[in-house]
Design a protein around this motif. Structure first.
Motif, PDB file in Angstrom:
ATOM      1  N   ARG A  52       1.787 -12.554 -75.418  1.00 52.36           N
ATOM      2  CA  ARG A  52       2.747 -12.761 -76.516  1.00 52.36           C
ATOM      3  C   ARG A  52       2.237 -12.086 -77.787  1.00 52.36           C
ATOM      4  O   ARG A  52       1.035 -12.020 -78.029  1.00 52.36           O
ATOM      5  N   PRO A 259       6.935 -13.068 -75.852  1.00 50.96           N
ATOM      6  CA  PRO A 259       6.416 -12.139 -74.841  1.00 50.96           C
ATOM      7  C   PRO A 259       6.620 -10.686 -75.257  1.00 50.96           C
ATOM      8  O   PRO A 259       7.701 -10.309 -75.739  1.00 50.96           O
ATOM      9  N   TYR A 260       5.571  -9.893 -75.063  1.00 50.41           N
ATOM     10  CA  TYR A 260       5.655  -8.472 -75.411  1.00 50.41           C
ATOM     11  C   TYR A 260       6.240  -7.710 -74.227  1.00 50.41           C
ATOM     12  O   TYR A 260       5.697  -7.760 -73.119  1.00 50.41           O
ATOM     13  N   GLU A 261       7.309  -6.988 -74.497  1.00 49.08           N
ATOM     14  CA  GLU A 261       7.994  -6.250 -73.433  1.00 49.08           C
ATOM     15  C   GLU A 261       8.036  -4.760 -73.711  1.00 49.08           C
ATOM     16  O   GLU A 261       8.791  -4.022 -73.080  1.00 49.08           O
TER      17      GLU A 261
END
Length: 262
Positions: A52, A259-261
């Motif tokens: 995240r 969350p890193y996408e």
């Protein structure tokens, strides 16, 4: 010999001003700048499912604004890793009370370190090696450098990325046209420096000099200087005189620890 691996971090919150927002790097599809903090998040996310990331940094913010508007929110997020950079906008202003700036930065660092596994801080690059007329800033920059390094000695949770001692940042190609913000290559190198400080295996030598640049003629240099004065320095002075900031009314690009996408 047993192979060591870098510690895994499951979350990152970035706090600061334009340096951390990512000014003058490549643009995301939504129009926001990428920046070194996004690059760090991408590398960490690739190694840690569910990683995240939040970025609360906003261009133009002074240290008091960073403390009042970002630090409490960052501390409440409870990220394992926090980056903190601030105070240079204060130092750029005549009559800056460096002791007061350092005190606020120290308060922020200690608040963030109380809940994070690791806090990453920075020493500023040395502008006197690349910008004419910037020598007046050097005493304040050196005092801030000494303060940050002493803070890290007192708090084992804090690690310092030393940009001041890296001559590669004397190269104008690591800086954008405004000469104040990093270019995409500058952001790439700061990201690598942060990852190195965290114990991540090196992807490249971020301190290495760029290949020699073709010599620039006198006329081209003068044209570049005049353009910089008109497009960048002039408006910056006007904002200072009128009490405005480039970050007025601007929200952080990633205000939630999500969350890193990519």
């Amino acid at each position: 010999m047993e192979k060591t691996t870098a510690p895994a971090y499951r979350s990152l919150t970035a706090v600061g001003d334009s340096f951390t927002e990512g000014m003058c790097d490549e643009l995301h599809p939504d129009g926001s700048y990428r920046g070194w903090a996004d690059l760090v998040a991408a590398r960490l996310a690739a190694a840690t499912p569910g990683f995240r990331y939040a970025n609360l940094a906003v261009r133009g913010k002074l240290i008091g604004q960073i403390c009042d508007e970002q630090v409490e929110a960052a501390a409440a997020m409870g990220a394992e890793l926090v980056t903190l950079a601030g105070g240079l906008n204060d130092v750029l202003r005549p009559g800056c009370d460096v002791a007061a700036v350092a005190a606020r930065l120290g308060e922020a660092a200690e608040k963030l370190a109380a809940g994070a596994r690791r806090v990453v801080m920075f020493t500023s690059t040395d502008p006197s090696r690349r910008l004419r007329g910037s020598a007046r800033l050097l005493p304040a920059i050196l005092r801030m450098k000494e303060f940050v390094e002493e803070l890290a000695r007192q708090h084992p949770e804090i690690v310092v990325v030393d940009l001041f001692s890296a001559p590669c940042f004397d190269d104008p190609r690591l800086w954008a046209e405004d000469r104040l913000h990093l270019s995409p290559e500058g952001h790439r190198r700061v990201a690598e420096a942060v990852l190195e400080a965290l114990g991540t295996p090196a992807g490249f030598d971020w301190r290495a000099p760029l290949p020699p640049a073709p010599p620039e003629g006198w006329t081209a240099r003068r044209r570049s200087d005049l353009s910089w004065l008109r497009i960048h320095l002039g408006p910056w002075i006007v904002r200072r005189l009128t009490g405005r900031s480039s970050g007025d009314g601007r929200s952080p690009k990633r205000p939630q620890l999500a969350p890193y996408e990519g």
